[in-house]
Design a protein around this motif. Structure first.
Motif, PDB file in Angstrom:
ATOM      1  N   ILE A  39       0.854  -1.186   0.000  1.00  0.00           N
ATOM      2  CA  ILE A  39       0.000   0.000   0.000  1.00  0.00           C
ATOM      3  C   ILE A  39       0.889   1.235   0.000  1.00  0.00           C
ATOM      4  O   ILE A  39       1.794   1.358   0.842  1.00  0.00           O
ATOM      5  N   MET A  40       0.667   2.133  -0.938  1.00  0.00           N
ATOM      6  CA  MET A  40       1.435   3.374  -0.977  1.00  0.00           C
ATOM      7  C   MET A  40       1.093   4.228   0.239  1.00  0.00           C
ATOM      8  O   MET A  40      -0.076   4.435   0.551  1.00  0.00           O
ATOM      9  N   SER A  54      -9.637  -2.847  17.491  1.00  0.00           N
ATOM     10  CA  SER A  54      -8.736  -2.664  16.360  1.00  0.00           C
ATOM     11  C   SER A  54      -8.477  -1.186  16.097  1.00  0.00           C
ATOM     12  O   SER A  54      -9.189  -0.307  16.596  1.00  0.00           O
ATOM     13  N   LEU A  55      -7.448  -0.953  15.319  1.00  0.00           N
ATOM     14  CA  LEU A  55      -7.093   0.394  14.880  1.00  0.00           C
ATOM     15  C   LEU A  55      -6.888   0.333  13.377  1.00  0.00           C
ATOM     16  O   LEU A  55      -6.208  -0.565  12.870  1.00  0.00           O
ATOM     17  N   ALA A  56      -7.480   1.272  12.648  1.00  0.00           N
ATOM     18  CA  ALA A  56      -7.419   1.239  11.188  1.00  0.00           C
ATOM     19  C   ALA A  56      -6.862   2.541  10.636  1.00  0.00           C
ATOM     20  O   ALA A  56      -7.119   3.627  11.172  1.00  0.00           O
ATOM     21  N   GLU A  64     -12.229   4.532   3.243  1.00  0.00           N
ATOM     22  CA  GLU A  64     -12.328   3.088   3.466  1.00  0.00           C
ATOM     23  C   GLU A  64     -11.074   2.584   4.176  1.00  0.00           C
ATOM     24  O   GLU A  64      -9.967   3.021   3.887  1.00  0.00           O
ATOM     25  N   PRO A  65     -11.231   1.643   5.135  1.00  0.00           N
ATOM     26  CA  PRO A  65     -10.064   1.094   5.843  1.00  0.00           C
ATOM     27  C   PRO A  65      -9.135   0.365   4.873  1.00  0.00           C
ATOM     28  O   PRO A  65      -9.568  -0.477   4.093  1.00  0.00           O
ATOM     29  N   GLY A 190      -7.615   0.416  -4.715  1.00  0.00           N
ATOM     30  CA  GLY A 190      -6.281   0.204  -4.172  1.00  0.00           C
ATOM     31  C   GLY A 190      -5.246   0.014  -5.264  1.00  0.00           C
ATOM     32  O   GLY A 190      -4.163   0.619  -5.219  1.00  0.00           O
ATOM     33  N   ALA A 191      -5.564  -0.813  -6.257  1.00  0.00           N
ATOM     34  CA  ALA A 191      -4.635  -1.042  -7.362  1.00  0.00           C
ATOM     35  C   ALA A 191      -4.406   0.235  -8.158  1.00  0.00           C
ATOM     36  O   ALA A 191      -3.277   0.540  -8.573  1.00  0.00           O
TER      37      ALA A 191
END
Length: 211
Positions: A39-40, A54-56, A64-65, A190-191
């Protein structure tokens, strides 16, 4: 500074997170499978969102997480050190990429003035980008990278929108169209951001940029 974190859980296997240059590498290993992705850092919002367990870190573009960590694992110190490092690096990479000006407390009230108004979320949740100057060179690079590295059929509409924006960068409707098309990509975002990170800058609601 902690650049690596390993979290293990009996039924979920092992999750490894490692900050490597401009990206965060994530590897998930279970007895039945192994997956990895990168992930950039420029696309991560440096302010994490904390839940019950949790932590996102979420996307700057659509909220979006993108990265989810289990709280305080494997221990509070290691966890906090890594989260702090990731947050700092995400902010630094975004600033370096977009040319954001650092806050200057000595500037007084002048430091509160914006070159461009921030963007806002539309009622349907999509991002409405700020009226900012478009860097046509970066747009052209984004088009070329998408044509080279991402399935051109699946991204055809986005590429068309970017080409229209490249031809008429002053037309706000073209920028808004890019935001609309990007919002429709869903899991493909994402891509796309991996190979065209300028979109994160272009569609971000952060008003400070040099473009």
């Amino acid at each position: 500074m902690a650049s690596r974190l390993v979290q293990r859980q009996l039924f979920r296997g092992t999750q490894e997170y490692e900050i490597d240059g401009e990206q965060l590498n994530v590897r998930v290993k279970t007895p039945f499978r192994e997956e990895s992705l990168s992930i950039m850092l420029t696309v991560l919002n440096p302010e994490p969102v904390i839940g019950k367990s949790s932590l996102a870190f979420v996307s700057r573009v659509n909220g979006e997480p993108l990265v989810s960590l289990r709280l305080a694992k494997p221990d509070p110190q290691s966890f906090n050190d890594f989260v702090t490092t990731l947050s700092q690096r995400a902010l630094a990479e975004y600033n370096a990429f977009s040319g954001l000006r650092p806050a200057d407390s000595a500037a007084g009230l002048a430091g509160n003035s914006y070159d461009e108004p921030p963007g806002f979320d539309a009622p349907d949740g999509r991002v409405v980008p700020a009226r900012r100057k478009v860097n046509v060179s970066e747009v052209q690079t984004a088009i070329r990278m998408l044509q080279t590295h991402v399935d051109p059929v699946r991204c055809a509409t986005l590429i068309d929108a970017l080409e229209t924006l490249h031809a008429a960068p002053q037309d706000y409707a073209n920028l808004n169209r890019v935001a609309e098309v990007f919002g429709e990509l869903g899991a493909q975002q994402g891509a796309v951001l991996t190979y065209a990170p300028y979109l994160a800058v272009l569609l971000s609601d952060d008003p400070f940029d040099r473009n």
